[in-house]
Design a protein around this motif. Structure first.
Motif, PDB file in Angstrom:
ATOM      1  N   GLY A  53       0.809  -1.235   0.000  1.00 16.11           N
ATOM      2  CA  GLY A  53       0.000   0.000   0.000  1.00 16.11           C
ATOM      3  C   GLY A  53       0.830   1.268   0.000  1.00 16.11           C
ATOM      4  N   GLY A  54       2.154   1.134  -0.203  1.00 13.23           N
ATOM      5  CA  GLY A  54       3.017   2.319  -0.194  1.00 13.23           C
ATOM      6  C   GLY A  54       3.326   2.824  -1.595  1.00 13.23           C
ATOM      7  N   LYS A  55       4.083   3.926  -1.635  1.00 11.28           N
ATOM      8  CA  LYS A  55       4.433   4.527  -2.933  1.00 11.28           C
ATOM      9  C   LYS A  55       5.937   4.405  -3.157  1.00 11.28           C
ATOM     10  CE  LYS A  55       2.485   8.666  -2.586  1.00 11.28           C
ATOM     11  NZ  LYS A  55       2.264  10.046  -2.992  1.00 11.28           N
ATOM     12  N   ALA A  56       6.321   3.879  -4.331  1.00 15.17           N
ATOM     13  CA  ALA A  56       7.757   3.731  -4.610  1.00 15.17           C
ATOM     14  C   ALA A  56       8.013   3.756  -6.104  1.00 15.17           C
ATOM     15  CB  ALA A  56       8.255   2.409  -4.033  1.00 15.17           C
ATOM     16  N   SER A  57       9.171   4.271  -6.454  1.00 15.16           N
ATOM     17  CA  SER A  57       9.630   4.200  -7.839  1.00 15.16           C
ATOM     18  C   SER A  57      11.103   3.821  -7.804  1.00 15.16           C
ATOM     19  CB  SER A  57       9.425   5.543  -8.537  1.00 15.16           C
ATOM     20  OG  SER A  57      10.060   6.552  -7.802  1.00 15.16           O
ATOM     21  N   SER A  58      11.649   3.498  -8.985  1.00 17.40           N
ATOM     22  CA  SER A  58      13.018   2.975  -8.937  1.00 17.40           C
ATOM     23  C   SER A  58      13.886   3.499 -10.067  1.00 17.40           C
ATOM     24  CB  SER A  58      12.987   1.449  -9.003  1.00 17.40           C
ATOM     25  OG  SER A  58      12.507   1.044 -10.268  1.00 17.40           O
ATOM     26  N   TYR A  59      15.187   3.454  -9.818  1.00 17.62           N
ATOM     27  CA  TYR A  59      16.200   3.716 -10.838  1.00 17.62           C
ATOM     28  C   TYR A  59      17.181   2.561 -10.827  1.00 17.62           C
ATOM     29  CZ  TYR A  59      14.795   8.603 -11.280  1.00 17.62           C
ATOM     30  OH  TYR A  59      14.088   9.753 -11.520  1.00 17.62           O
ATOM     31  N   GLU A  60      17.525   2.098 -12.018  1.00 17.53           N
ATOM     32  CA  GLU A  60      18.618   1.132 -12.115  1.00 17.53           C
ATOM     33  C   GLU A  60      19.873   1.950 -12.404  1.00 17.53           C
ATOM     34  OE1 GLU A  60      18.409  -1.357 -15.563  1.00 17.53           O
ATOM     35  OE2 GLU A  60      20.305  -2.331 -15.098  1.00 17.53           O
ATOM     36  N   LEU A  61      20.774   2.024 -11.456  1.00 20.74           N
ATOM     37  CA  LEU A  61      22.009   2.794 -11.669  1.00 20.74           C
ATOM     38  C   LEU A  61      23.112   2.305 -10.734  1.00 20.74           C
ATOM     39  CD1 LEU A  61      22.297   4.892  -9.059  1.00 20.74           C
ATOM     40  CD2 LEU A  61      20.609   6.174 -10.303  1.00 20.74           C
ATOM     41  N   ASP A  62      24.314   2.669 -11.118  1.00 18.55           N
ATOM     42  CA  ASP A  62      25.497   2.343 -10.324  1.00 18.55           C
ATOM     43  C   ASP A  62      25.925   3.627  -9.609  1.00 18.55           C
ATOM     44  OD1 ASP A  62      28.212   1.841  -9.535  1.00 18.55           O
ATOM     45  OD2 ASP A  62      28.287   0.224 -11.005  1.00 18.55           O
ATOM     46  N   VAL A  63      26.089   3.563  -8.291  1.00 18.76           N
ATOM     47  CA  VAL A  63      26.430   4.790  -7.554  1.00 18.76           C
ATOM     48  C   VAL A  63      27.807   5.337  -7.936  1.00 18.76           C
ATOM     49  CG1 VAL A  63      24.917   4.339  -5.566  1.00 18.76           C
ATOM     50  CG2 VAL A  63      27.286   3.504  -5.525  1.00 18.76           C
ATOM     51  N   ARG A  64      28.599   4.515  -8.640  1.00 17.60           N
ATOM     52  CA  ARG A  64      29.892   5.024  -9.136  1.00 17.60           C
ATOM     53  C   ARG A  64      29.695   5.990 -10.294  1.00 17.60           C
ATOM     54  NH1 ARG A  64      32.771  -0.683  -9.983  1.00 17.60           N
ATOM     55  NH2 ARG A  64      30.623  -1.138 -10.587  1.00 17.60           N
ATOM     56  N   ASP A  65      28.522   5.935 -10.911  1.00 16.69           N
ATOM     57  CA  ASP A  65      28.228   6.793 -12.056  1.00 16.69           C
ATOM     58  C   ASP A  65      27.609   8.095 -11.524  1.00 16.69           C
ATOM     59  OD1 ASP A  65      27.255   8.010 -14.333  1.00 16.69           O
ATOM     60  OD2 ASP A  65      26.459   6.171 -15.204  1.00 16.69           O
ATOM     61  N   ALA A  66      28.486   9.065 -11.266  1.00 13.22           N
ATOM     62  CA  ALA A  66      28.039  10.306 -10.611  1.00 13.22           C
ATOM     63  C   ALA A  66      26.960  11.007 -11.428  1.00 13.22           C
ATOM     64  CB  ALA A  66      29.235  11.240 -10.396  1.00 13.22           C
ATOM     65  N   GLU A  67      27.105  10.968 -12.742  1.00 11.91           N
ATOM     66  CA  GLU A  67      26.124  11.659 -13.598  1.00 11.91           C
ATOM     67  C   GLU A  67      24.744  11.015 -13.508  1.00 11.91           C
ATOM     68  OE1 GLU A  67      26.807  12.370 -17.845  1.00 11.91           O
ATOM     69  OE2 GLU A  67      28.767  13.163 -17.223  1.00 11.91           O
ATOM     70  N   ALA A  68      24.717   9.671 -13.591  1.00  7.28           N
ATOM     71  CA  ALA A  68      23.430   8.966 -13.532  1.00  7.28           C
ATOM     72  C   ALA A  68      22.756   9.190 -12.179  1.00  7.28           C
ATOM     73  CB  ALA A  68      23.642   7.471 -13.770  1.00  7.28           C
ATOM     74  N   LEU A  69      23.551   9.169 -11.119  1.00 13.80           N
ATOM     75  CA  LEU A  69      22.990   9.376  -9.780  1.00 13.80           C
ATOM     76  C   LEU A  69      22.466  10.809  -9.637  1.00 13.80           C
ATOM     77  CD1 LEU A  69      22.384   8.179  -7.026  1.00 13.80           C
ATOM     78  CD2 LEU A  69      24.768   8.511  -6.379  1.00 13.80           C
ATOM     79  N   ALA A  70      23.229  11.766 -10.167  1.00 15.63           N
ATOM     80  CA  ALA A  70      22.796  13.173 -10.094  1.00 15.63           C
ATOM     81  C   ALA A  70      21.514  13.376 -10.892  1.00 15.63           C
ATOM     82  CB  ALA A  70      23.904  14.087 -10.607  1.00 15.63           C
ATOM     83  N   GLU A  71      21.426  12.720 -12.037  1.00 15.97           N
ATOM     84  CA  GLU A  71      20.218  12.867 -12.858  1.00 15.97           C
ATOM     85  C   GLU A  71      18.998  12.325 -12.105  1.00 15.97           C
ATOM     86  OE1 GLU A  71      21.139  11.802 -16.984  1.00 15.97           O
ATOM     87  OE2 GLU A  71      18.983  11.374 -17.196  1.00 15.97           O
ATOM     88  N   ALA A  72      19.171  11.164 -11.469  1.00 17.80           N
ATOM     89  CA  ALA A  72      18.057  10.563 -10.720  1.00 17.80           C
ATOM     90  C   ALA A  72      17.657  11.458  -9.546  1.00 17.80           C
ATOM     91  CB  ALA A  72      18.467   9.171 -10.224  1.00 17.80           C
ATOM     92  N   ILE A  73      18.632  11.994  -8.849  1.00 20.51           N
ATOM     93  CA  ILE A  73      18.333  12.846  -7.687  1.00 20.51           C
ATOM     94  C   ILE A  73      17.729  14.178  -8.138  1.00 20.51           C
ATOM     95  CG2 ILE A  73      19.450  14.193  -5.837  1.00 20.51           C
ATOM     96  CD1 ILE A  73      21.139  11.664  -5.236  1.00 20.51           C
ATOM     97  N   ASP A  74      18.254  14.751  -9.215  1.00 17.41           N
ATOM     98  CA  ASP A  74      17.690  16.010  -9.740  1.00 17.41           C
ATOM     99  C   ASP A  74      16.231  15.804 -10.163  1.00 17.41           C
ATOM    100  OD1 ASP A  74      20.102  17.254  -9.366  1.00 17.41           O
ATOM    101  OD2 ASP A  74      20.681  17.262 -11.488  1.00 17.41           O
ATOM    102  N   THR A  75      15.979  14.698 -10.872  1.00 14.67           N
ATOM    103  CA  THR A  75      14.603  14.430 -11.323  1.00 14.67           C
ATOM    104  C   THR A  75      13.682  14.265 -10.122  1.00 14.67           C
ATOM    105  OG1 THR A  75      15.492  13.320 -13.266  1.00 14.67           O
ATOM    106  CG2 THR A  75      13.192  12.889 -12.755  1.00 14.67           C
ATOM    107  N   THR A  76      14.156  13.507  -9.132  1.00 20.91           N
ATOM    108  CA  THR A  76      13.351  13.305  -7.912  1.00 20.91           C
ATOM    109  C   THR A  76      13.041  14.652  -7.260  1.00 20.91           C
ATOM    110  OG1 THR A  76      14.402  11.155  -7.568  1.00 20.91           O
ATOM    111  CG2 THR A  76      13.331  12.148  -5.659  1.00 20.91           C
TER     112      THR A  76
END
Ligand code: NAD
Length: 252
Positions: A53-76
């Motif tokens: 009954g909760g709310k969740a979404s996901s990203y498949e990414l590697d935390v070593r990939d600073a750009e991908a992580l930043a994109e996910a956090i910026d979008t969030t």
């Protein structure tokens, strides 16, 4: 509900401590965003949250990939804000004397466990500062506070996380943002059990548990509850702290 209307971003949420933290934050009303390098695992977490009954979404990414992580956090942050960042993704390595550790193993451990935490914070901090509130919880380890024979690279990576957390806590306090770390003892998750013989594990676990005054190894929920506390308003005057969650191991 502790996180009503809030967004909690968790790395390494596909398994173990991260998955349990994601579930427990969702239970308290958080909109949870789970990032993990393992697509199937991260989807299992979001499905389980949805089914409960909760709310969740996901990203498949590697935390070593600073750009991908930043994109996910910026979008969030752009979509619904980001209130809590839990930098939890991490790996271990086979035990060996320091001089026998391959440089590749050392670098992989530091890249994921330490630089991954840096990457998450680097991406989230501008958003948290802008809004003047928020909390960061970094998953360090007891191995970041006390010596762990055979775990030199892991200890190096986690000790850095503990003191990095103190540094950013000091920087962020005046912006209304807190940063803390959790330092778990041995918790029964795939990180610990994956490279053990499943037949031998129950005996080994019982022997390891003898070193714990509370008589057992940790469970993912033991740490998830501590992370959830540090992330919540109940910890409003706690920052720069490294919370030991170890069943008493380090005091015996
Ligand atoms: P786990 O293996 O169950 O979960 C770790 C998760 O992180 C997995 O889903 C994995 O896919 C993900 N991950 C690994 N590398 C990644 C990367 N590069 N990018 C994105 N995701 C990645 O392990 P766990 O025991 O739940 O560990 C969680 C954290 O707790 C780690 O930081 C670990 O070092 C720390 N910790 C664990 C213990 C323990 O005994 N289990 C003790 C102290 C600290």
């Amino acid at each position: 509900m502790r996180f009503d209307g809030e967004t909690v971003f968790i790395t390494g949420g596909g398994s173990g401590i991260g998955r349990e933290t994601a579930m427990r934050c969702a239970e308290e009303g958080a909109d949870v965003v789970v990032a993990d390098v393992d697509r199937e695992a991260v989807e299992e977490t979001t499905d389980a949250i949805g089914e409960a009954g909760g709310k969740a979404s996901s990203y498949e990414l590697d935390v070593r990939d600073a750009e991908a992580l930043a994109e996910a956090i910026d979008t969030t942050a752009e979509e619904g804000g980001i209130d809590v960042l839990v930098n939890n993704a991490g790996i271990s390595h086979p035990r060996s004397d320091m001089e026998d550790v391959d440089i590749e193993v050392r670098d992989r451990v530091i890249d994921i466990n330490t630089k991954g935490v840096w990457n998450g914070c680097r991406a989230a901090i501008p958003h948290l500062k802008d809004q003047g509130s928020g909390a960061i919880v970094n998953t360090a380890s007891l191995a970041g506070l006390i010596g762990m024979p055979g775990g030199a690279a892991y200890s190096l990576s986690k000790g850095a996380v503990v003191n990095f957390t103190r540094a950013i806590a000091a920087e962020l306090g005046s912006h209304g943002v807190r940063a803390n770390a959790v330092c778990p003892g041995v918790v029964e998750t795939p990180l610990v059990t994956d490279d053990r013989d499943p037949e031998e594990w129950p005996d080994l676990r019982d022997r390891m548990a003898e070193a714990y005054p509370l008589g057992r190894l940790g469970r993912p929920e033991d740490v998830a509850n501590a992370v959830r506390f540090l992330a919540s308003e109940e910890a409003a005057w706690i920052t720069g702290h490294a919370l030991v969650v170890d069943g008493g191991y380090s005091c015996a």
